[in-house]
Design a protein around this motif. Structure first.
Motif, short mmCIF file in Angstrom:
data_model
loop_
_atom_site.label_atom_id
_atom_site.label_comp_id
_atom_site.label_asym_id
_atom_site.label_seq_id
_atom_site.Cartn_x
_atom_site.Cartn_y
_atom_site.Cartn_z
N LEU A 111 52.41 27.88 -49.38
CA LEU A 111 51.90 27.47 -47.54
C LEU A 111 50.34 28.56 -47.45
N LEU A 112 49.49 28.18 -47.84
CA LEU A 112 48.44 28.69 -46.87
C LEU A 112 47.61 28.67 -45.89
N LEU A 113 47.56 29.24 -44.81
CA LEU A 113 47.28 29.17 -43.69
C LEU A 113 45.85 29.88 -43.02
N LEU A 114 44.49 29.36 -42.80
CA LEU A 114 43.47 29.67 -42.85
C LEU A 114 43.30 30.10 -41.38
N CYS A 115 43.09 31.53 -40.63
CA CYS A 115 43.09 31.24 -39.28
C CYS A 115 41.21 31.55 -38.38
N HIS A 116 40.82 30.08 -37.64
CA HIS A 116 40.02 29.29 -37.59
C HIS A 116 39.25 30.46 -37.41
N ALA A 117 38.79 31.95 -36.60
CA ALA A 117 37.80 32.78 -37.14
C ALA A 117 37.26 33.33 -38.36
N GLU A 118 37.92 32.26 -39.37
CA GLU A 118 37.47 33.04 -41.32
C GLU A 118 37.47 31.85 -41.30
N GLU A 119 37.09 30.79 -40.63
CA GLU A 119 36.46 29.41 -41.03
C GLU A 119 35.17 29.34 -41.62
N ALA A 120 34.12 28.93 -42.70
CA ALA A 120 32.84 29.33 -43.00
C ALA A 120 32.86 28.25 -42.13
N ALA A 121 30.86 28.61 -42.34
CA ALA A 121 30.17 28.12 -40.75
C ALA A 121 29.59 27.28 -42.08
N VAL A 122 28.93 26.50 -41.68
CA VAL A 122 27.83 25.45 -42.44
C VAL A 122 26.78 25.09 -40.96
N ILE A 123 26.21 23.83 -42.08
CA ILE A 123 24.97 23.83 -41.43
C ILE A 123 24.76 21.94 -40.68
N VAL A 124 25.01 21.95 -39.75
CA VAL A 124 25.31 21.15 -39.55
C VAL A 124 24.26 20.21 -38.72
N SER A 125 22.74 20.82 -38.50
CA SER A 125 21.28 19.54 -38.83
C SER A 125 19.87 21.05 -39.21
N GLY A 126 19.62 20.98 -40.56
CA GLY A 126 18.74 20.96 -41.36
C GLY A 126 17.70 20.86 -40.84
N LEU A 127 16.59 22.84 -41.01
CA LEU A 127 14.77 22.70 -40.99
C LEU A 127 14.40 20.83 -40.68
N ARG A 128 13.41 20.92 -40.78
CA ARG A 128 12.80 18.87 -40.86
C ARG A 128 10.86 19.69 -41.29
N ASN A 129 10.62 19.19 -42.18
CA ASN A 129 9.57 19.15 -42.97
C ASN A 129 8.72 18.56 -41.53
N THR A 130 7.69 19.39 -41.51
CA THR A 130 6.81 19.07 -40.22
C THR A 130 5.25 19.26 -40.46
N ASP A 131 4.56 18.47 -39.71
CA ASP A 131 2.76 18.04 -40.27
C ASP A 131 2.53 19.02 -38.81
N VAL A 132 1.53 19.94 -38.40
CA VAL A 132 0.69 20.45 -37.54
C VAL A 132 -1.07 20.22 -38.20
N PHE A 133 -1.46 20.26 -36.83
CA PHE A 133 -3.06 20.82 -37.43
C PHE A 133 -3.44 22.21 -36.79
N VAL A 134 -4.64 22.63 -36.80
CA VAL A 134 -4.76 24.45 -36.72
C VAL A 134 -4.85 24.07 -35.73
N GLY A 135 -4.24 25.51 -34.92
CA GLY A 135 -4.34 26.37 -33.91
C GLY A 135 -3.11 25.13 -32.90
N GLU A 136 -2.19 24.55 -33.88
CA GLU A 136 -1.12 23.63 -33.10
C GLU A 136 0.28 24.84 -33.02
N SER A 137 1.12 24.48 -32.67
CA SER A 137 2.29 25.10 -32.55
C SER A 137 3.33 24.34 -33.70
N ALA A 138 3.85 25.12 -34.43
CA ALA A 138 4.62 24.44 -35.67
C ALA A 138 6.67 25.09 -35.50
N THR A 139 7.01 23.76 -34.85
CA THR A 139 8.92 24.92 -34.78
C THR A 139 9.71 23.76 -35.30
N PHE A 140 10.36 24.69 -36.02
CA PHE A 140 11.91 24.69 -36.82
C PHE A 140 13.13 25.08 -36.64
#
Length: 104
Positions: free
Chosen positions: A1-30
Protein backbone atom coordinates in the motif's frame (compact mmCIF):
# COMPACT_ATOMS: atom_id res chain seq x y z
CA UNK A 1 0.00 0.00 0.00
CA UNK A 2 1.43 3.34 -1.10
CA UNK A 3 0.17 6.60 0.37
CA UNK A 4 1.07 9.85 -1.34
CA UNK A 5 1.22 13.07 0.59
CA UNK A 6 -1.10 15.66 -0.98
CA UNK A 7 1.68 18.26 -1.01
CA UNK A 8 3.74 16.06 -3.32
CA UNK A 9 0.95 15.66 -5.83
CA UNK A 10 2.17 16.86 -9.22
CA UNK A 11 0.64 20.06 -10.52
CA UNK A 12 -1.13 19.95 -13.87
CA UNK A 13 -2.12 22.66 -16.34
CA UNK A 14 -5.81 23.43 -15.82
CA UNK A 15 -6.05 25.80 -18.77
CA UNK A 16 -3.22 26.34 -21.21
CA UNK A 17 -2.18 29.13 -23.51
CA UNK A 18 -4.42 30.08 -26.43
CA UNK A 19 -3.36 31.26 -29.89
CA UNK A 20 -3.66 35.05 -30.09
CA UNK A 21 -3.91 37.43 -33.05
CA UNK A 22 -3.33 41.16 -32.50
CA UNK A 23 -2.48 44.20 -34.59
CA UNK A 24 0.82 46.08 -34.51
CA UNK A 25 0.96 48.39 -31.47
CA UNK A 26 -1.60 46.42 -29.44
CA UNK A 27 -1.00 44.23 -26.39
CA UNK A 28 -1.10 40.43 -26.41
CA UNK A 29 -1.95 38.58 -23.21
CA UNK A 30 -1.35 34.89 -22.50
CA UNK A 31 -2.63 33.12 -19.37
CA UNK A 32 -1.84 29.66 -18.01
CA UNK A 33 -3.60 28.23 -14.95
CA UNK A 34 -2.02 25.51 -12.83
CA UNK A 35 -3.88 23.11 -10.54
CA UNK A 36 -2.08 24.36 -7.43
CA UNK A 37 0.57 26.90 -6.37
CA UNK A 38 4.20 26.34 -5.48
CA UNK A 39 5.50 25.09 -8.83
CA UNK A 40 9.15 26.08 -9.16
CA UNK A 41 11.15 27.24 -12.18
CA UNK A 42 8.40 29.21 -13.91
CA UNK A 43 9.61 30.71 -17.19
CA UNK A 44 8.11 32.38 -20.27
CA UNK A 45 9.71 32.16 -23.72
CA UNK A 46 9.12 33.71 -27.14
CA UNK A 47 10.54 31.62 -29.98
CA UNK A 48 13.09 30.04 -27.65
CA UNK A 49 14.19 33.32 -26.05
CA UNK A 50 13.55 33.65 -22.30
CA UNK A 51 11.36 36.62 -21.38
CA UNK A 52 11.90 38.87 -18.35
CA UNK A 53 9.68 41.37 -16.58
CA UNK A 54 10.18 44.89 -17.97
CA UNK A 55 8.21 47.79 -19.49
CA UNK A 56 7.33 45.87 -22.65
CA UNK A 57 6.99 42.40 -21.14
CA UNK A 58 4.74 42.15 -18.08
CA UNK A 59 4.90 38.86 -16.18
CA UNK A 60 2.53 38.35 -13.27
CA UNK A 61 1.24 35.62 -11.00
CA UNK A 62 -2.05 35.42 -9.12
CA UNK A 63 -2.59 33.03 -6.18
CA UNK A 64 0.53 31.17 -7.34
CA UNK A 65 -1.67 29.35 -9.86
CA UNK A 66 -2.58 31.83 -12.58
CA UNK A 67 0.43 32.98 -14.59
CA UNK A 68 0.02 35.83 -17.06
CA UNK A 69 2.29 37.26 -19.74
CA UNK A 70 1.42 40.56 -21.44
CA UNK A 71 3.48 41.77 -24.39
CA UNK A 72 2.89 45.51 -24.86
CA UNK A 73 3.16 47.51 -28.09
CA UNK A 74 3.89 44.44 -30.22
CA UNK A 75 5.56 44.62 -33.63
CA UNK A 76 5.45 42.26 -36.60
CA UNK A 77 8.75 40.66 -35.55
CA UNK A 78 7.13 39.59 -32.24
CA UNK A 79 5.06 36.97 -34.08
CA UNK A 80 6.08 33.48 -33.01
CA UNK A 81 5.53 30.78 -30.43
CA UNK A 82 4.95 31.77 -26.80
CA UNK A 83 5.86 29.02 -24.33
CA UNK A 84 5.10 28.78 -20.62
CA UNK A 85 7.15 26.36 -18.52
CA UNK A 86 6.58 25.48 -14.88
CA UNK A 87 8.89 22.68 -13.79
CA UNK A 88 8.18 19.85 -16.25
CA UNK A 89 4.88 21.37 -17.45
CA UNK A 90 4.82 23.12 -20.82
CA UNK A 91 2.11 25.00 -22.69
CA UNK A 92 2.61 26.81 -26.01
CA UNK A 93 0.56 29.00 -28.32
CA UNK A 94 1.09 31.05 -31.46
CA UNK A 95 1.25 34.83 -31.44
CA UNK A 96 0.36 36.44 -34.78
CA UNK A 97 0.97 40.18 -35.07
CA UNK A 98 -0.89 41.61 -38.06
CA UNK A 99 0.26 44.75 -39.79
CA UNK A 100 -2.15 47.54 -40.58
CA UNK A 101 -2.57 47.98 -44.31
CA UNK A 102 -2.30 51.54 -45.52
CA UNK A 103 -3.52 50.53 -48.98
CA UNK A 104 -7.21 50.67 -48.10
Amino acid sequence: LLLLCHAEEAAVIVSGLRNTDVFVGESATFTCELSHPGVKNVQWWLDGTPLHNNLVTEISEQDGRIHTLTLNDVACHDSGTVTFRAGSLISSAKLLVKGISLLA
